[in-house]
Design an enzyme around this catalytic site. Structure first.
Site, PDB file in Angstrom:
ATOM      1  N   ASN A 159     -19.939  48.019   8.931  1.00 37.06           N
ATOM      2  CA  ASN A 159     -19.926  47.673   7.514  1.00 37.06           C
ATOM      3  C   ASN A 159     -21.264  47.031   7.148  1.00 37.06           C
ATOM      4  OD1 ASN A 159     -19.504  46.548   4.996  1.00 37.06           O
ATOM      5  ND2 ASN A 159     -17.531  45.622   5.508  1.00 37.06           N
TER       6      ASN A 159
ATOM      7  N   CYS B 255     -20.111  43.795  -1.253  1.00 34.79           N
ATOM      8  CA  CYS B 255     -20.143  45.200  -0.809  1.00 34.79           C
ATOM      9  C   CYS B 255     -20.202  46.186  -1.976  1.00 34.79           C
ATOM     10  CB  CYS B 255     -18.934  45.523   0.058  1.00 34.79           C
ATOM     11  SG  CYS B 255     -18.780  44.442   1.472  1.00 34.79           S
TER      12      CYS B 255
ATOM     13  N   HIS C 103     -17.222  53.163   0.533  1.00 34.84           N
ATOM     14  CA  HIS C 103     -17.748  52.019   1.287  1.00 34.84           C
ATOM     15  C   HIS C 103     -17.217  52.130   2.708  1.00 34.84           C
ATOM     16  CE1 HIS C 103     -18.909  48.140   2.524  1.00 34.84           C
ATOM     17  NE2 HIS C 103     -17.690  47.620   2.501  1.00 34.84           N
TER      18      HIS C 103
HETATM   19  O1  UT7 Z   1     -16.146  45.328   2.997  1.00 37.18           O
HETATM   20  C1  UT7 Z   1     -14.895  44.764   2.765  1.00 37.18           C
HETATM   21  C2  UT7 Z   1     -14.742  43.691   3.748  1.00 37.18           C
HETATM   22  N1  UT7 Z   1     -14.005  43.836   4.920  1.00 37.18           N
HETATM   23  C3  UT7 Z   1     -13.071  44.706   5.270  1.00 37.18           C
HETATM   24  O2  UT7 Z   1     -12.816  45.656   4.601  1.00 37.18           O
HETATM   25  C4  UT7 Z   1     -12.272  44.435   6.489  1.00 37.18           C
HETATM   26  C5  UT7 Z   1     -10.802  44.430   6.180  1.00 37.18           C
HETATM   27  N2  UT7 Z   1      -9.944  44.164   7.322  1.00 37.18           N
HETATM   28  C6  UT7 Z   1      -9.909  44.911   8.444  1.00 37.18           C
HETATM   29  O3  UT7 Z   1     -10.634  45.875   8.576  1.00 37.18           O
HETATM   30  C7  UT7 Z   1      -8.896  44.561   9.502  1.00 37.18           C
HETATM   31  O4  UT7 Z   1      -8.001  43.618   8.994  1.00 37.18           O
HETATM   32  C8  UT7 Z   1      -9.545  44.030  10.815  1.00 37.18           C
HETATM   33  C9  UT7 Z   1     -10.290  45.137  11.494  1.00 37.18           C
HETATM   34  C10 UT7 Z   1     -10.469  42.877  10.474  1.00 37.18           C
HETATM   35  C11 UT7 Z   1      -8.442  43.556  11.764  1.00 37.18           C
HETATM   36  O5  UT7 Z   1      -7.516  44.583  12.044  1.00 37.18           O
HETATM   37  P1  UT7 Z   1      -5.950  44.277  12.059  1.00 37.18           P
HETATM   38  O6  UT7 Z   1      -5.269  45.487  12.511  1.00 37.18           O
HETATM   39  O7  UT7 Z   1      -5.615  43.727  10.693  1.00 37.18           O
HETATM   40  O8  UT7 Z   1      -5.849  43.199  13.209  1.00 37.18           O
HETATM   41  P2  UT7 Z   1      -5.296  41.701  13.091  1.00 37.18           P
HETATM   42  O9  UT7 Z   1      -6.237  40.866  12.278  1.00 37.18           O
HETATM   43  O10 UT7 Z   1      -3.890  41.762  12.677  1.00 37.18           O
HETATM   44  O11 UT7 Z   1      -5.411  41.222  14.576  1.00 37.18           O
HETATM   45  C12 UT7 Z   1      -4.589  41.763  15.596  1.00 37.18           C
HETATM   46  C13 UT7 Z   1      -4.898  41.055  16.889  1.00 37.18           C
HETATM   47  C14 UT7 Z   1      -4.909  39.535  16.797  1.00 37.18           C
HETATM   48  O12 UT7 Z   1      -4.313  39.061  17.982  1.00 37.18           O
HETATM   49  P3  UT7 Z   1      -2.791  38.487  17.975  1.00 37.18           P
HETATM   50  O13 UT7 Z   1      -2.836  37.349  17.013  1.00 37.18           O
HETATM   51  O14 UT7 Z   1      -1.968  39.645  17.521  1.00 37.18           O
HETATM   52  O15 UT7 Z   1      -2.577  38.112  19.393  1.00 37.18           O
HETATM   53  C15 UT7 Z   1      -6.362  39.174  16.835  1.00 37.18           C
HETATM   54  O16 UT7 Z   1      -6.606  37.919  17.419  1.00 37.18           O
HETATM   55  O17 UT7 Z   1      -6.199  41.435  17.336  1.00 37.18           O
HETATM   56  C16 UT7 Z   1      -6.932  40.260  17.696  1.00 37.18           C
HETATM   57  N3  UT7 Z   1      -8.334  40.511  17.451  1.00 37.18           N
HETATM   58  C17 UT7 Z   1      -9.146  41.090  18.359  1.00 37.18           C
HETATM   59  N4  UT7 Z   1      -8.936  41.523  19.620  1.00 37.18           N
HETATM   60  C18 UT7 Z   1      -9.964  42.084  20.260  1.00 37.18           C
HETATM   61  C19 UT7 Z   1      -9.054  40.265  16.333  1.00 37.18           C
HETATM   62  N5  UT7 Z   1     -10.327  40.671  16.488  1.00 37.18           N
HETATM   63  C20 UT7 Z   1     -10.413  41.181  17.737  1.00 37.18           C
HETATM   64  C21 UT7 Z   1     -11.454  41.770  18.481  1.00 37.18           C
HETATM   65  N6  UT7 Z   1     -11.183  42.207  19.740  1.00 37.18           N
HETATM   66  N7  UT7 Z   1     -12.692  41.929  17.990  1.00 37.18           N
END
Ligand code: UT7
Length: 326
Positions: free
Chosen positions: A283, A114, A253
């Protein structure tokens, strides 16, 4: 200090197909509400079947050359920031050179995920500043839709396809005042495409293991992104000699709205100064920052004489920032 190095022209290419959060609800178990509240993304673009990263790159390059009132024959170098090259070898930059018909240009890819556009911008600046080259084309281009795992809801909702390009040369428009780059390879495991290289060559087993798709530890990447991007903002500002309050527009970004909010808060800057398009494109990795810069200029958010701050972060881990005077 030598002659000023600036941006002579800008261009973008966004594929026409739009994939909305409602469309994603039909592919994986997710919801528009979850995606918008966790990321700020409403929709993203998806390349057509016959469009590769080089095609998106060429579209953006042509627009940037037209904006700079230059032709492909004027180019001395082409740098393509991408993590989704057309193929492992040759470089996408060489494919772009052939499609553009830019016979004088040395061509190479920049593998900084990125942060690829920002790394490319800094490299281009050095070649122009040293007098080695007159015109360097820097592109950020990605077709992420072909490396995301469409069965993994935690990653497939985040990414989109697109390209942006800038032509660098001697000049005071978009003058690069300061730059800062960094990396931390000890965190390489957090965001990667493990299969397809020599460590894990393509095999039936690698395909069965879905090793050719992008894997991410989202929570960890989130934390590092906030920490490094906020530091990078302050580094580039400090090196530029510009006061933080003099920055008219921050162009980060565009990975996640919550990351952007946390970055500017930590850096002590107002969210109102941030140019945002994450809602429309998701992204786009190396294409994100340059597409946002193009749109910020197009929309009048960055005007002649304004100071703008670009900041990026990605796999590697890699990060970078720069202050330009438009
Ligand atoms: O360019 C640089 C690269 N990438 C990034 O910058 C991304 C960096 N990370 C993020 O943006 C965030 O960590 C995410 C958007 C990927 C995730 O957000 P989060 O608030 O950290 O959520 P989480 O990973 O803690 O997940 C929370 C819950 C989980 O369920 P449980 O385990 O709490 O029951 C996931 O399974 O949300 C669930 N989950 C979803 N639910 C609905 C994960 N993806 C999804 C989804 N729809 N698409």
């Amino acid at each position: 200090m030598g002659d000023p190095v600036g941006i002579l022209g800008l261009g973008t290419y966004l594929p026409s197909k739009v994939l909305t959060n409602a469309d994603l609800e039909k592919i994986v178990e997710t919801s528009d509400e979850w995606i918008q509240s966790r990321t700020g993304i409403r929709q993203r673009r998806i390349a057509a079947e016959n469009e590769n990263t080089s095609d998106l790159a060429v579209g953006a390059a042509k627009a940037a050359l037209a904006d700079a009132k230059l032709t492909p024959a004027d180019l001395d170098m082409i740098l393509v920031g991408t993590m989704t090259p057309d193929m492992p070898c040759p470089s996408t930059a060489c494919i772009v050179q052939a499609k553009l018909n830019a016979p004088q240009a040395a061509s190479v890819d920049v593998a900084a995920a990125c942060s690829g556009f920002l790394y490319g911008l800094v490299m281009a600046q050095q070649f122009v500043a040293s007098g080695t080259y007159r015109h360097v084309l820097v592109i950020g281009a990605e077709v992420l839709s072909r490396v995301v795992d469409w069965t993994d809801r935690s990653t497939c909702v985040l990414f989109g396809d697109g390209a942006g390009a800038a032509v660098l040369g001697k000049g005071t428009q978009g003058q690069i005042l300061s730059t800062y780059l960094g990396s931390d390879g000890t965190k390489a495991e957090l965001l990667k495409v493990p299969g397809g290289g020599v460590a894990h060559p393509a095999s039936h087993a690698s395909v069965d293991q879905r090793a050719h798709y992008l894997k991410m530890n989202g929570t960890e990447v989130f934390k590092h992104a906030v920490r490094e991007m906020s530091k990078a903002c302050l580094k580039a500002i400090e090196r530029s000699g510009v006061k933080p309050e003099e920055i008219a527009c921050i162009i980060p970004h565009q990975a996640n709205m919550r990351i952007i909010q946390a970055v500017v808060e930590r850096a002590g800057m107002p969210l109102s100064k941030v140019y945002l398009n994450v809602d429309r494109y998701g992204n786009m990795s190396a294409a994100s920052t340059i597409v946002a810069l193009c749109e910020a200029v197009r929309d009048g958010r960055v005007q002649r004489g304004d100071y703008a701050l670009l900041v990026a972060f990605g796999a590697g881990l890699t990060w970078g920032s720069c202050v330009i005077r438009w």
